[in-house]
Design an enzyme around this catalytic site. Sequence first.
Site, PDB file in Angstrom:
ATOM      1  CE  LYS A 245     -49.690 -38.130  48.040  1.00 26.02           C
ATOM      2  NZ  LYS A 245     -50.907 -37.324  48.088  1.00 26.02           N
TER       3      LYS A 245
HETATM    4  N1  GLU Z   1     -53.913 -30.978  46.334  1.00 24.47           N
HETATM    5  C1  GLU Z   1     -53.849 -31.530  44.959  1.00 24.47           C
HETATM    6  C2  GLU Z   1     -53.289 -33.102  44.961  1.00 24.47           C
HETATM    7  O1  GLU Z   1     -53.174 -33.496  45.956  1.00 24.47           O
HETATM    8  C3  GLU Z   1     -53.329 -30.705  43.800  1.00 24.47           C
HETATM    9  C4  GLU Z   1     -54.268 -29.257  43.718  1.00 24.47           C
HETATM   10  C5  GLU Z   1     -53.516 -28.653  42.617  1.00 24.47           C
HETATM   11  O2  GLU Z   1     -52.164 -28.640  42.248  1.00 24.47           O
HETATM   12  O3  GLU Z   1     -54.388 -27.770  42.056  1.00 24.47           O
HETATM   13  O4  GLU Z   1     -53.300 -33.133  43.851  1.00 24.47           O
END
Ligand code: GLU
Length: 314
Positions: A245
């Site tokens: 990011k």
């Molecule tokens: N929130 C998770 C991430 O930032 C992804 C979770 C998921 O897709 O299971 O990668």
Amino acid sequence: MSLRGRFAPSPTGRIHLGNARSALLGWLQARAAGGRFLLRIEDLDRARCKPAFLEDLYRDLTWLGLDWDEPPLVQSQREDIYREALERLERMGRVYPCFCTRAEIARAASAPHGLSDEGPRYPGTCAPLAPEVREERARMRPPALRFQALPGEWCFEDGLHGPVCQDVATAVGDFVVRRNDGVASYQLAVVVDDAASGITDVLRGDDLLSSTPRQLQLYEALGVTPPRFWHVPLVLGEDGKRLAKREGAFAVAELRERGIAVERVLGLLAAWSGLGDGTPVTGDALIRRFRPELLPRTPVVAREELLKEALGLD
Ligand code: GLU
């Protein structure tokens, strides 16, 4: 039952083109099947999630035309739901308090992206503590809760990787389902929420492949049928590392702010997905082009030349 997919980002930074590609593929899968596409905000890691990133996220997805069909679930507002699930596991004797002060406990709110994020196997230090010892220790500091990993190989058929197996107890050990500050772990929250939303198909980056066997154990413990999984190989930078990011050049918000046409961005994402050659394209055209067999099975390298050409940058 019609397909229900989702995109579940953590607002810990501006989403980059790799995240956008995962979102696009999930959206295409749902739209092409005439199913529903949901959005979930995974903001349990309060220290790293920022409201400004969340605002950008909504704007980016809207700009890309990746619409969602129901109000987004926001994990930070679902503490009660996670507590209920944790209490069920407690009543079933599937969890135990852990007093270890390891960085892993603190990290548990975020998804582990790849093996390097996992930390060492938990050796079960706190599993055999007697009830009196637990009580005494709990007076000193609140414990985390660990799920007792079930033995043996845990296997599933991934839509893209084929059969995947892991011996969770040997590879990971008992894993955190609640941090010692009371916050549900990523592994628990993702299972509770995908179950609550009736998600039938989880499409996400394959850096989460090694989390799935743990999640399968939680599905079983909670008595829920797991969804199908599609772990998409990642977009890599030219250095062979996955996009992060913080690499501003790949942030969707930046492209949006620079006034780049959204069709160009979709054209690039399509090229990275085996759905085009980089020429500008609309979301609707991609829905017509999409077939699950076309989902990428190997990592793709974000070549600068294609990136510049597709986005019209010099
Ligand atoms: N929130 C998770 C991430 O930032 C992804 C979770 C998921 O897709 O299971 O990668």
